[in-house]
Design a protein around this motif. Sequence first.
Motif, PDB file in Angstrom:
ATOM      1  N   LYS A 191       0.787  -1.244   0.231  1.00 42.38           N
ATOM      2  CA  LYS A 191      -0.170   0.028   0.100  1.00 42.38           C
ATOM      3  C   LYS A 191       0.932   1.102  -0.041  1.00 42.38           C
ATOM      4  O   LYS A 191       1.987   1.249   0.578  1.00 42.38           O
ATOM      5  N   LEU A 192       0.200   2.378  -0.594  1.00 41.52           N
ATOM      6  CA  LEU A 192       1.135   3.475  -0.773  1.00 41.52           C
ATOM      7  C   LEU A 192       1.214   4.311   0.787  1.00 41.52           C
ATOM      8  O   LEU A 192       2.125   4.930   0.689  1.00 41.52           O
ATOM      9  N   ALA A 193       0.197   4.233   1.227  1.00 36.84           N
ATOM     10  CA  ALA A 193       0.248   5.093   2.652  1.00 36.84           C
ATOM     11  C   ALA A 193      -0.835   4.408   3.776  1.00 36.84           C
ATOM     12  O   ALA A 193      -1.226   3.227   3.183  1.00 36.84           O
ATOM     13  N   SER A 194      -1.223   4.918   4.501  1.00 35.74           N
ATOM     14  CA  SER A 194      -2.188   4.562   5.631  1.00 35.74           C
ATOM     15  C   SER A 194      -3.259   5.579   5.697  1.00 35.74           C
ATOM     16  O   SER A 194      -3.157   6.844   5.468  1.00 35.74           O
ATOM     17  N   GLY A 195      -4.186   5.209   6.419  1.00 41.70           N
ATOM     18  CA  GLY A 195      -5.559   6.037   6.773  1.00 41.70           C
ATOM     19  C   GLY A 195      -5.265   7.423   7.262  1.00 41.70           C
ATOM     20  O   GLY A 195      -5.386   8.400   7.066  1.00 41.70           O
ATOM     21  N   PRO A 196      -4.377   7.247   8.360  1.00 40.70           N
ATOM     22  CA  PRO A 196      -4.286   8.320   9.370  1.00 40.70           C
ATOM     23  C   PRO A 196      -3.214   9.275   8.291  1.00 40.70           C
ATOM     24  O   PRO A 196      -3.160  10.591   8.694  1.00 40.70           O
ATOM     25  N   GLN A 197      -2.315   8.909   7.589  1.00 39.00           N
ATOM     26  CA  GLN A 197      -1.677   9.884   6.867  1.00 39.00           C
ATOM     27  C   GLN A 197      -2.429  10.613   5.699  1.00 39.00           C
ATOM     28  O   GLN A 197      -2.491  11.700   5.780  1.00 39.00           O
ATOM     29  N   ALA A 198      -3.600   9.674   5.488  1.00 39.30           N
ATOM     30  CA  ALA A 198      -4.470  10.665   4.387  1.00 39.30           C
ATOM     31  C   ALA A 198      -5.311  11.423   5.184  1.00 39.30           C
ATOM     32  O   ALA A 198      -5.711  12.703   4.745  1.00 39.30           O
ATOM     33  N   VAL A 199      -5.645  11.260   6.481  1.00 38.18           N
ATOM     34  CA  VAL A 199      -6.402  12.614   7.271  1.00 38.18           C
ATOM     35  C   VAL A 199      -5.497  13.392   7.383  1.00 38.18           C
ATOM     36  O   VAL A 199      -6.122  14.627   7.137  1.00 38.18           O
ATOM     37  N   VAL A 200      -4.359  13.308   7.794  1.00 33.49           N
ATOM     38  CA  VAL A 200      -3.388  14.606   7.722  1.00 33.49           C
ATOM     39  C   VAL A 200      -3.331  15.263   6.374  1.00 33.49           C
ATOM     40  O   VAL A 200      -2.985  16.430   6.361  1.00 33.49           O
ATOM     41  N   TRP A 201      -3.002  14.597   5.362  1.00 35.94           N
ATOM     42  CA  TRP A 201      -2.771  15.153   4.463  1.00 35.94           C
ATOM     43  C   TRP A 201      -4.124  16.012   3.479  1.00 35.94           C
ATOM     44  O   TRP A 201      -3.858  17.053   3.153  1.00 35.94           O
TER      45      TRP A 201
END
Length: 230
Positions: free
Chosen positions: A141-151
Amino acid sequence: MNTESKSAESHTIFYDIETKELLDPNAPDQDAAIRALHLSIGVTWCECHDTQIFHTPAPLAEHLLAHERIIGFNIIHFDNAVLAWSKEQSRAPEKPLPDTPDELKQLLDAKSFDLLADLEARLGHRVGLAALAEGTLGKQKLASGPQAVVWNRLAGTLRDRWALALLDVSDQEGAARVNELGAWFQERLERYCLQDVLLVKKLFEYGVANKRVAYIDFEGERRVVRVQWR
Ligand SMILES: [Zn+2]
């Protein structure tokens, strides 16, 4: 038979969403916590419309419901709930959605095939998309859910607050740079969400073709699960 299965495929839509807030795993009422997360973006893929990106819940819900079958990962428990309880910002009057979030969730659930729910029923425990992607497709996977929230938060804050603050003090170049940075985070967010949609699609197609998928367990072992997806 061949044409039948092809037309069924063309009425299938895959989707995934990202959220504005981060889920607190210790919240006593998980369903209520999930309903309070709110959609930041949603990405869909279907044969008839290809990739579409949505920034508001109502158009996404309408687009999903225009298809016969909705396929995703953890959508019954998570995505459908977040989507149904997200604040409405725009609603097309010609295709009204149900009045209550409960009704909307029921409509979405009725058309949904949730790969996680199916696997959980077979295995007796949950399994992550990252573990399945790695075990079945050899993909990360490229990233995680928490990273997406911060982005998402950064993209919005840079654009709505700091770009305007810089313009207020006549720093046009600074505002342009801040806007570029915001757009960069927004693009990462969209790319990540799309990647998960395509992972779910590949995982589903692999399961249909091979009657099994695999995941990497907590000990690093590859475990095979038989499935009867179609
Ligand atoms: Zn479509």
